[in-house]
Write a protein that holds these residues in place. Structure first.
Motif, PDB file in Angstrom:
ATOM      1  N   THR A 188     -10.353 106.457  28.481  1.00 10.34           N
ATOM      2  CA  THR A 188      -9.250 105.582  28.838  1.00 10.34           C
ATOM      3  C   THR A 188      -8.152 105.679  27.785  1.00 10.34           C
ATOM      4  O   THR A 188      -8.363 106.168  26.680  1.00 10.34           O
ATOM      5  CB  THR A 188      -9.736 104.123  28.925  1.00 10.34           C
ATOM      6  OG1 THR A 188     -10.256 103.736  27.650  1.00 10.34           O
ATOM      7  CG2 THR A 188     -10.825 103.984  29.976  1.00 10.34           C
ATOM      8  N   GLN A 189      -6.977 105.186  28.130  1.00  6.79           N
ATOM      9  CA  GLN A 189      -5.864 105.184  27.173  1.00  6.79           C
ATOM     10  C   GLN A 189      -5.990 103.990  26.226  1.00  6.79           C
ATOM     11  O   GLN A 189      -5.120 103.120  26.151  1.00  6.79           O
ATOM     12  CB  GLN A 189      -4.540 105.152  27.931  1.00  6.79           C
ATOM     13  CG  GLN A 189      -4.058 106.532  28.356  1.00  6.79           C
ATOM     14  CD  GLN A 189      -3.782 107.410  27.131  1.00  6.79           C
ATOM     15  OE1 GLN A 189      -2.799 107.227  26.438  1.00  6.79           O
ATOM     16  NE2 GLN A 189      -4.656 108.360  26.883  1.00  6.79           N
ATOM     17  N   GLU A 208      -6.038 117.292  22.167  1.00  2.96           N
ATOM     18  CA  GLU A 208      -5.563 117.437  23.543  1.00  2.96           C
ATOM     19  C   GLU A 208      -6.713 117.176  24.500  1.00  2.96           C
ATOM     20  O   GLU A 208      -7.712 117.881  24.507  1.00  2.96           O
ATOM     21  CB  GLU A 208      -4.998 118.843  23.760  1.00  2.96           C
ATOM     22  CG  GLU A 208      -3.790 119.172  22.899  1.00  2.96           C
ATOM     23  CD  GLU A 208      -2.574 118.316  23.241  1.00  2.96           C
ATOM     24  OE1 GLU A 208      -2.572 117.693  24.339  1.00  2.96           O
ATOM     25  OE2 GLU A 208      -1.644 118.250  22.425  1.00  2.96           O
ATOM     26  N   HIS A 209      -6.565 116.124  25.300  1.00  2.00           N
ATOM     27  CA  HIS A 209      -7.575 115.750  26.283  1.00  2.00           C
ATOM     28  C   HIS A 209      -6.967 115.909  27.670  1.00  2.00           C
ATOM     29  O   HIS A 209      -5.773 115.663  27.852  1.00  2.00           O
ATOM     30  CB  HIS A 209      -8.022 114.304  26.064  1.00  2.00           C
ATOM     31  CG  HIS A 209      -9.156 113.881  26.924  1.00  2.00           C
ATOM     32  ND1 HIS A 209      -8.976 113.297  28.166  1.00  2.00           N
ATOM     33  CD2 HIS A 209     -10.496 113.949  26.741  1.00  2.00           C
ATOM     34  CE1 HIS A 209     -10.147 113.025  28.703  1.00  2.00           C
ATOM     35  NE2 HIS A 209     -11.097 113.407  27.859  1.00  2.00           N
ATOM     36  N   ARG A 253      -4.019 116.501  16.139  1.00  2.00           N
ATOM     37  CA  ARG A 253      -3.803 116.271  17.576  1.00  2.00           C
ATOM     38  C   ARG A 253      -5.055 116.653  18.346  1.00  2.00           C
ATOM     39  O   ARG A 253      -5.675 117.685  18.080  1.00  2.00           O
ATOM     40  CB  ARG A 253      -2.632 117.133  18.045  1.00  2.00           C
ATOM     41  CG  ARG A 253      -2.181 116.889  19.480  1.00  2.00           C
ATOM     42  CD  ARG A 253      -1.296 115.678  19.586  1.00  2.00           C
ATOM     43  NE  ARG A 253      -0.506 115.684  20.814  1.00  2.00           N
ATOM     44  CZ  ARG A 253       0.403 114.782  21.103  1.00  2.00           C
ATOM     45  NH1 ARG A 253       0.672 113.815  20.248  1.00  2.00           N
ATOM     46  NH2 ARG A 253       1.070 114.835  22.235  1.00  2.00           N
ATOM     47  N   ARG A 303     -13.839 116.634  25.675  1.00  2.00           N
ATOM     48  CA  ARG A 303     -12.798 116.864  26.687  1.00  2.00           C
ATOM     49  C   ARG A 303     -13.338 116.716  28.104  1.00  2.00           C
ATOM     50  O   ARG A 303     -12.574 116.499  29.048  1.00  2.00           O
ATOM     51  CB  ARG A 303     -12.174 118.251  26.488  1.00  2.00           C
ATOM     52  CG  ARG A 303     -11.317 118.347  25.239  1.00  2.00           C
ATOM     53  CD  ARG A 303     -10.595 119.688  25.127  1.00  2.00           C
ATOM     54  NE  ARG A 303      -9.691 119.679  23.984  1.00  2.00           N
ATOM     55  CZ  ARG A 303     -10.020 120.073  22.750  1.00  2.00           C
ATOM     56  NH1 ARG A 303     -11.267 120.509  22.533  1.00  2.00           N
ATOM     57  NH2 ARG A 303      -9.151 120.019  21.774  1.00  2.00           N
ATOM     58  N   GLY A 328      -6.998 114.105  30.198  1.00  3.35           N
ATOM     59  CA  GLY A 328      -6.366 112.884  30.682  1.00  3.35           C
ATOM     60  C   GLY A 328      -5.025 112.659  30.027  1.00  3.35           C
ATOM     61  O   GLY A 328      -4.000 112.521  30.698  1.00  3.35           O
ATOM     62  N   SER A 329      -4.996 112.645  28.726  1.00  4.87           N
ATOM     63  CA  SER A 329      -3.774 112.476  27.935  1.00  4.87           C
ATOM     64  C   SER A 329      -4.139 112.702  26.473  1.00  4.87           C
ATOM     65  O   SER A 329      -5.310 112.582  26.097  1.00  4.87           O
ATOM     66  CB  SER A 329      -3.162 111.079  28.142  1.00  4.87           C
ATOM     67  OG  SER A 329      -4.093 110.096  27.793  1.00  4.87           O
ATOM     68  N   PRO A 330      -3.160 113.018  25.647  1.00  6.57           N
ATOM     69  CA  PRO A 330      -3.464 113.381  24.259  1.00  6.57           C
ATOM     70  C   PRO A 330      -3.781 112.168  23.387  1.00  6.57           C
ATOM     71  O   PRO A 330      -3.368 111.042  23.678  1.00  6.57           O
ATOM     72  CB  PRO A 330      -2.188 114.081  23.803  1.00  6.57           C
ATOM     73  CG  PRO A 330      -1.111 113.470  24.635  1.00  6.57           C
ATOM     74  CD  PRO A 330      -1.738 113.193  25.961  1.00  6.57           C
ATOM     75  N   PRO A 351      -4.528 106.733  21.195  1.00  5.02           N
ATOM     76  CA  PRO A 351      -3.621 107.330  22.178  1.00  5.02           C
ATOM     77  C   PRO A 351      -2.317 107.760  21.526  1.00  5.02           C
ATOM     78  O   PRO A 351      -1.695 107.000  20.787  1.00  5.02           O
ATOM     79  CB  PRO A 351      -3.400 106.203  23.182  1.00  5.02           C
ATOM     80  CG  PRO A 351      -4.643 105.362  23.073  1.00  5.02           C
ATOM     81  CD  PRO A 351      -5.021 105.411  21.633  1.00  5.02           C
TER      82      PRO A 351
END
Length: 354
Positions: free
Chosen positions: A297-298, A255-256, A253, A292, A258-260, A353
């Protein structure tokens, strides 16, 4: 099948500052491990293909005269590869290779007085001065990067299909190309592997590797092995089937802010030394920490790290994020402690993503 061979043939035609004679071109190719039957086809078919492309507004007999036998040009796979490559030839390549064509020479004579145009010209079948030897049973000493890529995917259970010259693997379009070079130490084969498909942060993933050898077989095989060991499995796992990477990838995993993301990491490859001179784990952790701070972008992103060191110094520092140089990543590598041995290491990872 002969995409790599055509690039090698072009390299032989383009060698030196002056045009090469036929004997020099064939001898050069044979010295680099190219089978005689393939070297002679490259000598004959590259000028014909490039010349016909230059004169594509004119009409041509679809055949060539091989000895006393008329044969269709597009029936020979080496000619088909040469014709496909002619569509992307540069000006210098056209001047060095296309202008050797007998058809181009004749066209220049006919057009010199301005009474004819290209669309008026009709050319008969190309006549070879000597019959060609038969096609050999293999690639003639120059493996096809496209075939190597396709075969590797098929062996992992993901067959490749071809439509109008494009290669497809499920939702992906794949390609591979050889960029041949020479050095005083031998032959250098740079292979570019390209994958495009839905969800990518850039138009395509581009992985470039280099191999060295005394023949094209050795150099291309060396480069391909690096890609197949280091990058193929993360690409399969992240873009086709998560389970397809097997034990050659590690997922964790990421963790960013913006979103993981799910991070898929391929094996670390080490060259020239049994031990890495930069610790991979701490370096990757430092790179991910820097990442990070980047806006992601996603979509699917990828990270490639190639570092070479010698005598406690970094000689090559290449960190690419989505195919582009990543200055913050390069600064992170530059700050890492380095051992004394001559060593190179390569790591490839994909962020999906979550």
């Amino acid at each position: 099948m002969f995409d790599g061979a055509v690039e090698v043939g072009i390299q032989a035609f383009m060698h030196g500052d002056e045009d090469q004679d036929d004997e020099s071109i064939v001898s050069r190719l044979e010295a680099q491990g190219v089978a005689t039957w393939l070297a002679e086809r490259l000598l004959v078919f590259l000028p014909i293909a490039f010349g016909r492309y230059l004169l594509r507004e004119s009409a041509f007999d679809p055949n060539f005269i091989d000895g006393e036998v008329a044969r269709p040009l597009d029936g020979d796979p080496v000619y088909r590869s040469a014709w496909a490559r002619a569509h992307t030839a540069g000006r210098a390549e056209m001047q060095r290779i296309g202008l050797r064509s007998a058809a181009v020479d004749l066209a220049n004579q006919l057009l010199h007085d301005g009474t004819s145009s290209l669309s008026d010209l009709v050319f008969t079948a190309d006549l070879l001065s000597a019959p060609l030897p038969p096609l050999g049973p293999d690639g003639g000493g120059v493996p096809s990067p496209r075939d190597l890529f396709s075969k590797a995917l098929a062996e992992h259970g993901f067959p490749v299909t071809e439509t109008d010259g494009a290669l497809h693997c499920g939702p992906l379009t794949i390609d591979a190309r050889l960029f041949p070079r020479e050095s005083p130490q031998g032959i250098i084969a740079q292979l570019d592997f390209e994958v495009s498909g839905p969800g990518l942060a850039a138009a395509s993933v581009l992985e470039s590797v280099a191999g060295y050898g005394q023949t094209w077989q050795e150099a291309i095989s060396s480069a391909a092995a690096k890609f197949l060991r280091g990058s193929l499995h993360p690409l399969i796992a992240a873009l086709i089937d998560r389970a397809g990477g097997g034990d050659q990838v590690h997922w964790e995993r990421f963790e960013h802010p913006g979103s993981p993301f799910d991070l898929c990491i391929g094996p670390q490859l080490i060259y020239f030394s049994p031990n890495a001179t930069i610790e991979a784990g701490p370096l990757l952790d430092a790179l991910l920490h820097r990442l990070r701070a980047e806006t992601l972008t996603q979509r699917i992103h990828w990270l490639r790290v190639f570092v070479s060191t010698d005598e406690g110094r970094i000689q090559v520092n290449e960190v690419l994020l989505d195919n582009e140089p990543w200055p913050a990543g390069e600064a992170t590598v530059a700050a890492a402690p380095v051992g004394q041995e001559f060593c190179a290491m390569r790591t490839f990872a994909v962020l999906v993503p979550a």
